[in-house]
Design an enzyme around this catalytic site. Structure first.
Site, PDB file in Angstrom:
ATOM      1  N   LYS A  93      36.203  46.820  85.723  1.00  0.00           N
ATOM      2  CA  LYS A  93      37.336  46.548  84.831  1.00  0.00           C
ATOM      3  C   LYS A  93      38.052  47.849  84.566  1.00  0.00           C
ATOM      4  O   LYS A  93      37.450  48.926  84.605  1.00  0.00           O
ATOM      5  CB  LYS A  93      36.837  45.972  83.499  1.00  0.00           C
ATOM      6  CG  LYS A  93      37.911  45.265  82.706  1.00  0.00           C
ATOM      7  CD  LYS A  93      38.100  43.872  83.260  1.00  0.00           C
ATOM      8  CE  LYS A  93      38.996  43.013  82.427  1.00  0.00           C
ATOM      9  NZ  LYS A  93      38.817  41.592  82.799  1.00  0.00           N
ATOM     10  N   ASP A 133      45.310  41.747  84.039  1.00  0.00           N
ATOM     11  CA  ASP A 133      44.534  41.279  82.883  1.00  0.00           C
ATOM     12  C   ASP A 133      45.528  41.247  81.709  1.00  0.00           C
ATOM     13  O   ASP A 133      46.735  41.131  81.948  1.00  0.00           O
ATOM     14  CB  ASP A 133      43.338  42.218  82.637  1.00  0.00           C
ATOM     15  CG  ASP A 133      42.252  41.575  81.786  1.00  0.00           C
ATOM     16  OD1 ASP A 133      41.483  40.757  82.308  1.00  0.00           O
ATOM     17  OD2 ASP A 133      42.178  41.870  80.572  1.00  0.00           O
TER      18      ASP A 133
HETATM   19  N1  GLU Z   1      41.510  39.779  84.807  1.00  0.00           N
HETATM   20  C1  GLU Z   1      41.007  38.560  85.355  1.00  0.00           C
HETATM   21  C2  GLU Z   1      39.607  38.296  84.845  1.00  0.00           C
HETATM   22  O1  GLU Z   1      39.207  38.786  83.815  1.00  0.00           O
HETATM   23  C3  GLU Z   1      41.125  38.508  86.862  1.00  0.00           C
HETATM   24  C4  GLU Z   1      40.378  39.552  87.605  1.00  0.00           C
HETATM   25  C5  GLU Z   1      40.658  39.590  89.104  1.00  0.00           C
HETATM   26  O2  GLU Z   1      41.431  38.777  89.581  1.00  0.00           O
HETATM   27  O3  GLU Z   1      40.098  40.469  89.752  1.00  0.00           O
HETATM   28  O4  GLU Z   1      38.877  37.526  85.401  1.00  0.00           O
END
Ligand code: GLU
Length: 410
Positions: A93, A133
Protein backbone atom coordinates in the site's frame (compact mmCIF):
# COMPACT_ATOMS: atom_id res chain seq x y z
CA UNK A 1 -7.23 -3.59 16.68
CA UNK A 2 -3.72 -3.52 15.26
CA UNK A 3 -3.27 -6.21 12.61
CA UNK A 4 -0.52 -7.84 14.68
CA UNK A 5 -2.83 -8.45 17.63
CA UNK A 6 -5.52 -9.70 15.28
CA UNK A 7 -3.15 -12.10 13.59
CA UNK A 8 -1.87 -13.42 16.89
CA UNK A 9 -5.46 -14.12 17.97
CA UNK A 10 -6.32 -15.90 14.78
CA UNK A 11 -3.02 -17.82 14.49
CA UNK A 12 -4.16 -20.93 16.43
CA UNK A 13 -7.37 -21.18 14.36
CA UNK A 14 -5.36 -20.97 11.13
CA UNK A 15 -2.76 -23.36 12.61
CA UNK A 16 0.10 -20.96 12.05
CA UNK A 17 3.50 -21.68 13.57
CA UNK A 18 5.28 -18.95 15.56
CA UNK A 19 7.68 -18.54 12.61
CA UNK A 20 4.80 -18.01 10.22
CA UNK A 21 3.16 -15.50 12.56
CA UNK A 22 6.47 -13.66 12.75
CA UNK A 23 6.76 -13.58 8.95
CA UNK A 24 3.15 -12.48 8.48
CA UNK A 25 3.35 -9.65 11.00
CA UNK A 26 6.54 -8.18 9.58
CA UNK A 27 6.37 -6.07 6.45
CA UNK A 28 9.12 -6.89 3.96
CA UNK A 29 9.97 -3.24 3.32
CA UNK A 30 8.83 0.19 4.47
CA UNK A 31 9.81 2.99 2.10
CA UNK A 32 9.34 6.60 3.12
CA UNK A 33 10.26 9.96 1.65
CA UNK A 34 9.13 13.56 1.98
CA UNK A 35 7.62 14.90 -1.26
CA UNK A 36 8.03 18.62 -1.86
CA UNK A 37 5.42 20.51 -3.85
CA UNK A 38 5.14 24.33 -4.03
CA UNK A 39 7.55 24.69 -1.12
CA UNK A 40 5.60 22.36 1.16
CA UNK A 41 6.71 18.93 2.25
CA UNK A 42 4.37 15.92 2.49
CA UNK A 43 5.36 12.59 4.07
CA UNK A 44 4.93 9.71 1.62
CA UNK A 45 5.09 5.94 2.10
CA UNK A 46 5.10 2.67 0.22
CA UNK A 47 4.88 -0.44 2.36
CA UNK A 48 5.60 -3.76 0.67
CA UNK A 49 4.18 -6.26 3.07
CA UNK A 50 4.50 -9.70 1.57
CA UNK A 51 5.13 -11.16 -1.90
CA UNK A 52 4.95 -14.90 -1.24
CA UNK A 53 2.07 -15.24 -3.71
CA UNK A 54 3.33 -12.83 -6.39
CA UNK A 55 4.39 -9.21 -6.97
CA UNK A 56 3.36 -6.65 -4.34
CA UNK A 57 0.03 -5.03 -5.21
CA UNK A 58 -1.98 -2.20 -3.74
CA UNK A 59 -3.28 1.32 -4.10
CA UNK A 60 -1.94 4.72 -3.14
CA UNK A 61 -4.10 7.06 -1.07
CA UNK A 62 -3.84 10.80 -0.65
CA UNK A 63 -5.35 11.78 2.68
CA UNK A 64 -4.38 14.01 5.63
CA UNK A 65 -4.75 11.05 8.04
CA UNK A 66 -2.20 8.88 6.26
CA UNK A 67 0.49 7.56 8.62
CA UNK A 68 3.16 4.92 8.29
CA UNK A 69 1.21 2.67 10.67
CA UNK A 70 -2.02 3.00 8.70
CA UNK A 71 -0.31 2.29 5.37
CA UNK A 72 1.34 -0.77 6.94
CA UNK A 73 -2.00 -2.18 8.14
CA UNK A 74 -3.51 -1.52 4.73
CA UNK A 75 -0.58 -3.31 3.07
CA UNK A 76 -1.18 -6.30 5.36
CA UNK A 77 -4.85 -6.28 4.32
CA UNK A 78 -3.88 -6.24 0.66
CA UNK A 79 -1.79 -9.37 1.26
CA UNK A 80 -4.89 -11.06 2.67
CA UNK A 81 -7.24 -9.62 0.04
CA UNK A 82 -5.28 -10.89 -2.96
CA UNK A 83 -5.27 -14.35 -1.37
CA UNK A 84 -9.03 -14.23 -0.71
CA UNK A 85 -9.78 -13.76 -4.42
CA UNK A 86 -6.91 -16.04 -5.37
CA UNK A 87 -4.98 -13.72 -7.67
CA UNK A 88 -1.19 -14.16 -7.96
CA UNK A 89 -0.17 -11.03 -6.10
CA UNK A 90 1.16 -10.14 -2.68
CA UNK A 91 0.22 -7.05 -0.71
CA UNK A 92 1.43 -3.45 -0.57
CA UNK A 93 0.00 0.00 0.00
CA UNK A 94 1.08 3.56 -0.54
CA UNK A 95 0.02 6.87 0.86
CA UNK A 96 0.80 10.55 1.07
CA UNK A 97 -0.22 12.59 4.07
CA UNK A 98 -1.85 15.46 2.23
CA UNK A 99 -5.24 17.06 1.77
CA UNK A 100 -5.48 16.93 -2.03
CA UNK A 101 -8.44 19.35 -1.97
CA UNK A 102 -6.00 22.07 -0.97
CA UNK A 103 -3.79 21.50 -4.04
CA UNK A 104 -4.20 22.97 -7.50
CA UNK A 105 -4.38 20.53 -10.39
CA UNK A 106 -0.77 21.32 -11.34
CA UNK A 107 0.35 20.68 -7.76
CA UNK A 108 -1.55 17.41 -7.63
CA UNK A 109 0.21 16.30 -10.80
CA UNK A 110 3.56 17.31 -9.35
CA UNK A 111 2.85 15.38 -6.16
CA UNK A 112 1.89 12.27 -8.15
CA UNK A 113 5.05 12.47 -10.24
CA UNK A 114 7.19 13.13 -7.16
CA UNK A 115 5.77 9.97 -5.58
CA UNK A 116 7.00 7.88 -8.50
CA UNK A 117 10.42 9.56 -8.54
CA UNK A 118 10.82 8.78 -4.84
CA UNK A 119 9.98 5.08 -5.04
CA UNK A 120 10.25 3.90 -8.66
CA UNK A 121 13.35 1.78 -8.11
CA UNK A 122 11.26 -0.52 -5.94
CA UNK A 123 8.20 -0.52 -8.20
CA UNK A 124 7.52 -2.22 -11.55
CA UNK A 125 5.28 -4.67 -13.42
CA UNK A 126 6.85 -7.74 -11.79
CA UNK A 127 7.87 -6.10 -8.51
CA UNK A 128 5.16 -3.87 -7.09
CA UNK A 129 2.15 -2.55 -8.99
CA UNK A 130 0.35 0.53 -7.61
CA UNK A 131 -3.32 1.45 -8.18
CA UNK A 132 -5.88 4.02 -7.04
CA UNK A 133 -7.26 4.28 -3.52
CA UNK A 134 -8.90 7.10 -1.54
CA UNK A 135 -8.61 10.43 -3.45
CA UNK A 136 -6.56 8.95 -6.28
CA UNK A 137 -8.06 8.27 -9.70
CA UNK A 138 -7.30 7.22 -13.30
CA UNK A 139 -5.85 10.62 -14.16
CA UNK A 140 -3.38 10.37 -11.29
CA UNK A 141 -2.48 6.81 -12.40
CA UNK A 142 -1.86 8.24 -15.88
CA UNK A 143 0.56 10.88 -14.53
CA UNK A 144 2.33 8.24 -12.46
CA UNK A 145 2.66 5.94 -15.46
CA UNK A 146 4.06 8.73 -17.59
CA UNK A 147 6.64 9.58 -14.92
CA UNK A 148 7.65 5.93 -14.58
CA UNK A 149 8.01 5.48 -18.34
CA UNK A 150 10.12 8.64 -18.55
CA UNK A 151 12.43 7.41 -15.81
CA UNK A 152 12.73 3.97 -17.38
CA UNK A 153 12.93 5.20 -20.97
CA UNK A 154 10.41 2.62 -22.20
CA UNK A 155 6.69 1.85 -22.28
CA UNK A 156 5.49 -0.10 -19.26
CA UNK A 157 1.68 0.01 -18.97
CA UNK A 158 1.66 -2.94 -16.56
CA UNK A 159 3.49 -0.75 -14.01
CA UNK A 160 0.22 0.59 -12.62
CA UNK A 161 -3.48 -0.33 -12.74
CA UNK A 162 -6.61 1.79 -12.69
CA UNK A 163 -5.27 3.81 -15.64
CA UNK A 164 -7.48 5.61 -18.14
CA UNK A 165 -8.66 3.29 -20.92
CA UNK A 166 -6.62 5.21 -23.50
CA UNK A 167 -3.40 4.40 -21.59
CA UNK A 168 -4.11 0.67 -21.29
CA UNK A 169 -6.68 0.67 -18.51
CA UNK A 170 -9.35 -2.00 -18.33
CA UNK A 171 -13.02 -1.66 -18.94
CA UNK A 172 -15.02 -2.22 -15.69
CA UNK A 173 -12.07 -1.14 -13.47
CA UNK A 174 -13.87 2.11 -12.63
CA UNK A 175 -16.85 0.31 -11.08
CA UNK A 176 -15.03 -2.88 -10.08
CA UNK A 177 -14.98 -2.40 -6.30
CA UNK A 178 -18.71 -1.75 -6.20
CA UNK A 179 -19.60 -4.43 -8.74
CA UNK A 180 -17.53 -7.06 -6.95
CA UNK A 181 -19.30 -6.08 -3.72
CA UNK A 182 -22.70 -6.46 -5.37
CA UNK A 183 -21.86 -9.97 -6.62
CA UNK A 184 -20.81 -11.03 -3.15
CA UNK A 185 -23.80 -9.35 -1.51
CA UNK A 186 -26.27 -11.15 -3.73
CA UNK A 187 -24.63 -14.50 -2.98
CA UNK A 188 -24.88 -13.76 0.74
CA UNK A 189 -28.54 -12.75 0.48
CA UNK A 190 -29.26 -16.03 -1.30
CA UNK A 191 -27.58 -18.02 1.47
CA UNK A 192 -29.46 -16.07 4.14
CA UNK A 193 -32.70 -16.41 2.14
CA UNK A 194 -33.18 -12.69 2.65
CA UNK A 195 -35.28 -10.62 0.29
CA UNK A 196 -33.53 -7.34 1.04
CA UNK A 197 -34.81 -4.10 -0.40
CA UNK A 198 -33.49 -1.07 1.46
CA UNK A 199 -29.91 0.16 1.46
CA UNK A 200 -27.98 2.95 3.22
CA UNK A 201 -24.54 3.87 1.91
CA UNK A 202 -21.93 5.89 3.76
CA UNK A 203 -19.48 7.38 1.28
CA UNK A 204 -20.17 8.72 -2.17
CA UNK A 205 -16.77 8.26 -3.78
CA UNK A 206 -15.93 5.63 -6.38
CA UNK A 207 -17.11 2.64 -4.31
CA UNK A 208 -20.19 4.18 -2.65
CA UNK A 209 -21.57 6.02 -5.66
CA UNK A 210 -21.18 3.09 -8.02
CA UNK A 211 -22.70 0.71 -5.48
CA UNK A 212 -25.70 3.06 -5.23
CA UNK A 213 -26.10 3.09 -9.02
CA UNK A 214 -25.68 -0.67 -9.45
CA UNK A 215 -28.06 -1.55 -6.63
CA UNK A 216 -30.65 0.97 -7.76
CA UNK A 217 -30.53 -0.62 -11.25
CA UNK A 218 -31.14 -4.00 -9.62
CA UNK A 219 -34.28 -2.70 -7.92
CA UNK A 220 -33.06 -1.94 -4.40
CA UNK A 221 -34.22 1.26 -2.71
CA UNK A 222 -31.23 3.45 -1.82
CA UNK A 223 -32.71 5.35 1.12
CA UNK A 224 -29.60 7.23 2.19
CA UNK A 225 -26.19 8.26 0.86
CA UNK A 226 -23.59 10.53 2.42
CA UNK A 227 -20.14 11.98 2.01
CA UNK A 228 -17.81 13.72 4.46
CA UNK A 229 -20.23 16.68 4.64
CA UNK A 230 -23.22 14.57 5.62
CA UNK A 231 -25.89 13.11 3.41
CA UNK A 232 -29.45 12.76 2.34
CA UNK A 233 -32.22 10.47 3.52
CA UNK A 234 -35.32 9.75 1.45
CA UNK A 235 -37.65 7.06 2.70
CA UNK A 236 -38.95 6.52 -0.85
CA UNK A 237 -35.46 5.85 -2.21
CA UNK A 238 -33.03 8.15 -4.01
CA UNK A 239 -31.78 8.48 -7.54
CA UNK A 240 -27.97 8.23 -7.27
CA UNK A 241 -27.53 9.88 -10.66
CA UNK A 242 -29.34 12.98 -9.43
CA UNK A 243 -27.30 12.96 -6.24
CA UNK A 244 -24.18 12.85 -8.40
CA UNK A 245 -25.42 15.84 -10.40
CA UNK A 246 -25.88 17.89 -7.23
CA UNK A 247 -22.33 17.07 -6.15
CA UNK A 248 -20.93 17.86 -9.58
CA UNK A 249 -22.66 21.23 -9.48
CA UNK A 250 -20.76 21.92 -6.24
CA UNK A 251 -23.67 21.21 -3.90
CA UNK A 252 -23.84 19.09 -0.76
CA UNK A 253 -25.78 15.81 -0.88
CA UNK A 254 -28.26 17.25 1.62
CA UNK A 255 -29.43 19.62 -1.16
CA UNK A 256 -30.77 16.62 -3.10
CA UNK A 257 -34.31 17.12 -1.76
CA UNK A 258 -34.36 20.68 -3.12
CA UNK A 259 -32.97 19.55 -6.47
CA UNK A 260 -30.49 22.39 -6.55
CA UNK A 261 -27.27 23.62 -4.89
CA UNK A 262 -28.08 25.06 -1.46
CA UNK A 263 -26.57 26.07 1.86
CA UNK A 264 -26.56 23.95 5.03
CA UNK A 265 -29.29 26.22 6.46
CA UNK A 266 -31.53 25.71 3.45
CA UNK A 267 -31.47 21.89 3.58
CA UNK A 268 -34.63 20.30 4.93
CA UNK A 269 -33.87 18.83 8.35
CA UNK A 270 -37.12 16.92 8.72
CA UNK A 271 -39.75 15.26 6.55
CA UNK A 272 -39.58 12.27 4.23
CA UNK A 273 -36.61 13.72 2.31
CA UNK A 274 -34.03 15.44 4.48
CA UNK A 275 -30.42 15.98 5.48
CA UNK A 276 -28.88 13.13 7.46
CA UNK A 277 -25.68 13.13 9.52
CA UNK A 278 -23.18 10.34 8.94
CA UNK A 279 -23.70 8.90 12.43
CA UNK A 280 -27.45 8.65 11.96
CA UNK A 281 -27.12 7.06 8.53
CA UNK A 282 -25.28 4.10 10.04
CA UNK A 283 -28.13 3.47 12.45
CA UNK A 284 -31.01 3.55 9.96
CA UNK A 285 -33.47 0.64 9.97
CA UNK A 286 -32.42 -0.70 6.55
CA UNK A 287 -31.76 -4.21 5.26
CA UNK A 288 -28.26 -3.48 3.98
CA UNK A 289 -25.71 -1.03 5.32
CA UNK A 290 -22.69 -0.24 3.15
CA UNK A 291 -19.83 1.65 4.79
CA UNK A 292 -17.91 2.83 1.73
CA UNK A 293 -15.82 5.68 3.10
CA UNK A 294 -13.16 5.67 5.80
CA UNK A 295 -12.15 3.12 8.44
CA UNK A 296 -13.41 2.66 12.02
CA UNK A 297 -16.88 4.12 11.68
CA UNK A 298 -18.71 1.20 13.32
CA UNK A 299 -17.38 1.06 16.83
CA UNK A 300 -18.25 -0.27 20.27
CA UNK A 301 -20.22 2.99 20.79
CA UNK A 302 -22.69 2.62 17.93
CA UNK A 303 -22.60 -1.12 17.12
CA UNK A 304 -25.56 -1.95 19.37
CA UNK A 305 -27.66 0.60 17.46
CA UNK A 306 -26.95 -0.83 13.97
CA UNK A 307 -30.22 -2.22 12.63
CA UNK A 308 -29.19 -3.52 9.21
CA UNK A 309 -29.29 -7.28 8.62
CA UNK A 310 -26.21 -7.28 6.41
CA UNK A 311 -23.19 -4.97 6.45
CA UNK A 312 -21.18 -4.90 3.21
CA UNK A 313 -17.76 -3.40 3.92
CA UNK A 314 -16.76 -1.57 0.76
CA UNK A 315 -14.41 0.65 2.79
CA UNK A 316 -11.22 -0.79 4.22
CA UNK A 317 -11.55 -1.46 7.96
CA UNK A 318 -14.86 0.29 8.71
CA UNK A 319 -15.73 -2.00 11.66
CA UNK A 320 -13.58 -2.17 14.78
CA UNK A 321 -12.91 -5.60 16.33
CA UNK A 322 -15.19 -4.89 19.30
CA UNK A 323 -18.01 -3.75 17.02
CA UNK A 324 -17.51 -6.85 14.90
CA UNK A 325 -18.20 -9.04 17.93
CA UNK A 326 -21.31 -7.04 18.87
CA UNK A 327 -22.73 -7.25 15.33
CA UNK A 328 -22.04 -10.98 15.26
CA UNK A 329 -23.88 -11.49 18.55
CA UNK A 330 -26.79 -9.47 17.17
CA UNK A 331 -26.98 -11.80 14.19
CA UNK A 332 -25.92 -9.16 11.68
CA UNK A 333 -23.83 -10.63 8.87
CA UNK A 334 -20.75 -8.53 8.16
CA UNK A 335 -19.29 -9.27 4.73
CA UNK A 336 -15.70 -8.31 5.50
CA UNK A 337 -13.69 -5.78 3.50
CA UNK A 338 -11.11 -8.35 2.42
CA UNK A 339 -13.88 -10.07 0.47
CA UNK A 340 -16.46 -7.33 -0.08
CA UNK A 341 -14.14 -4.78 -1.70
CA UNK A 342 -11.73 -7.16 -3.44
CA UNK A 343 -13.37 -6.50 -6.82
CA UNK A 344 -11.09 -3.50 -7.36
CA UNK A 345 -7.86 -5.41 -7.09
CA UNK A 346 -9.36 -8.31 -9.02
CA UNK A 347 -10.01 -6.16 -12.09
CA UNK A 348 -6.58 -4.61 -11.51
CA UNK A 349 -5.23 -8.11 -12.02
CA UNK A 350 -7.22 -8.42 -15.26
CA UNK A 351 -5.85 -5.04 -16.37
CA UNK A 352 -2.31 -6.18 -15.63
CA UNK A 353 -2.88 -9.42 -17.54
CA UNK A 354 -4.23 -7.48 -20.55
CA UNK A 355 -1.16 -5.20 -20.51
CA UNK A 356 1.25 -8.12 -20.21
CA UNK A 357 -0.42 -9.98 -23.09
CA UNK A 358 -0.99 -6.79 -25.12
CA UNK A 359 -4.71 -7.54 -25.19
CA UNK A 360 -7.90 -5.59 -24.61
CA UNK A 361 -10.82 -7.53 -23.23
CA UNK A 362 -14.45 -6.64 -23.87
CA UNK A 363 -16.63 -5.39 -21.05
CA UNK A 364 -18.75 -8.54 -20.96
CA UNK A 365 -15.60 -10.67 -20.64
CA UNK A 366 -14.25 -8.65 -17.72
CA UNK A 367 -17.63 -8.65 -15.95
CA UNK A 368 -17.92 -12.44 -16.31
CA UNK A 369 -14.41 -12.99 -15.00
CA UNK A 370 -15.03 -10.69 -12.05
CA UNK A 371 -18.31 -12.37 -11.24
CA UNK A 372 -16.70 -15.77 -11.33
CA UNK A 373 -13.76 -14.73 -9.09
CA UNK A 374 -15.99 -13.02 -6.53
CA UNK A 375 -18.56 -15.79 -6.36
CA UNK A 376 -15.89 -18.45 -6.13
CA UNK A 377 -14.22 -16.61 -3.25
CA UNK A 378 -17.53 -16.17 -1.46
CA UNK A 379 -18.55 -19.80 -1.90
CA UNK A 380 -15.18 -21.16 -0.76
CA UNK A 381 -15.31 -19.04 2.38
CA UNK A 382 -18.98 -19.77 3.04
CA UNK A 383 -18.28 -23.50 2.80
CA UNK A 384 -15.76 -23.20 5.64
CA UNK A 385 -17.95 -20.85 7.65
CA UNK A 386 -19.46 -21.87 10.97
CA UNK A 387 -22.00 -19.73 12.84
CA UNK A 388 -19.88 -19.37 15.97
CA UNK A 389 -17.28 -17.42 14.00
CA UNK A 390 -17.54 -14.15 12.14
CA UNK A 391 -17.30 -14.37 8.37
CA UNK A 392 -14.20 -12.19 8.72
CA UNK A 393 -12.47 -14.82 10.85
CA UNK A 394 -13.32 -17.54 8.32
CA UNK A 395 -12.10 -15.37 5.43
CA UNK A 396 -8.81 -14.70 7.24
CA UNK A 397 -8.23 -18.37 7.96
CA UNK A 398 -8.96 -19.20 4.32
CA UNK A 399 -6.54 -16.52 3.05
CA UNK A 400 -3.80 -17.20 5.59
CA UNK A 401 -3.72 -20.86 4.69
CA UNK A 402 -3.26 -19.93 1.05
CA UNK A 403 -0.37 -17.59 1.88
CA UNK A 404 1.30 -20.04 4.23
CA UNK A 405 1.41 -22.74 1.53
CA UNK A 406 3.58 -20.38 -0.52
CA UNK A 407 5.67 -19.30 2.45
CA UNK A 408 6.74 -22.90 2.93
CA UNK A 409 7.99 -23.04 -0.60
CA UNK A 410 9.67 -19.65 -0.63
N1 GLU B 1 -7.12 0.39 -3.51
C1 GLU B 1 -7.88 -0.77 -3.85
C2 GLU B 1 -7.95 -1.71 -2.67
O1 GLU B 1 -7.79 -1.31 -1.53
C3 GLU B 1 -7.41 -1.43 -5.12
C4 GLU B 1 -6.01 -1.93 -5.11
C5 GLU B 1 -5.49 -2.42 -6.46
O2 GLU B 1 -6.24 -2.40 -7.42
O3 GLU B 1 -4.33 -2.80 -6.50
O4 GLU B 1 -8.25 -2.86 -2.80
Amino acid sequence: MPYRTFLQQIAPLAQLSPGQVQKLTTPDRILEAPLTVAGKSYPAYRVQFNNARGPYKGGIRFHPHVTKEEVTSLAFWMTIKTAVVNIPFGGAKGGVSVNPKELSEAELEELSRAYVRAFYKHLGPTKDIPAPDINTNPQIMGWMLDEYEKLKGRKAPAFITGKPLALGGSTVRDIATALGGVYVLEEALKKLKLKAKTVAIQGFGNAGMNAAKLLKEKGYAIVAVSDSQGGVYNEEGLDPYQAEEIKKAGGMLGCYCLGTVCSLEQMPKEGSCRFIANEELLELPVDILIPAALGQVITRDNATRIKAKVVLELANGPTTAEADEILHQNNILVIPDILANAGGVTVSYFEWQQNRKKEQWKEAVVRKKLESKMKRAFKSIWRQHTPERTLRTTAYIYALQKIVQKLRRS
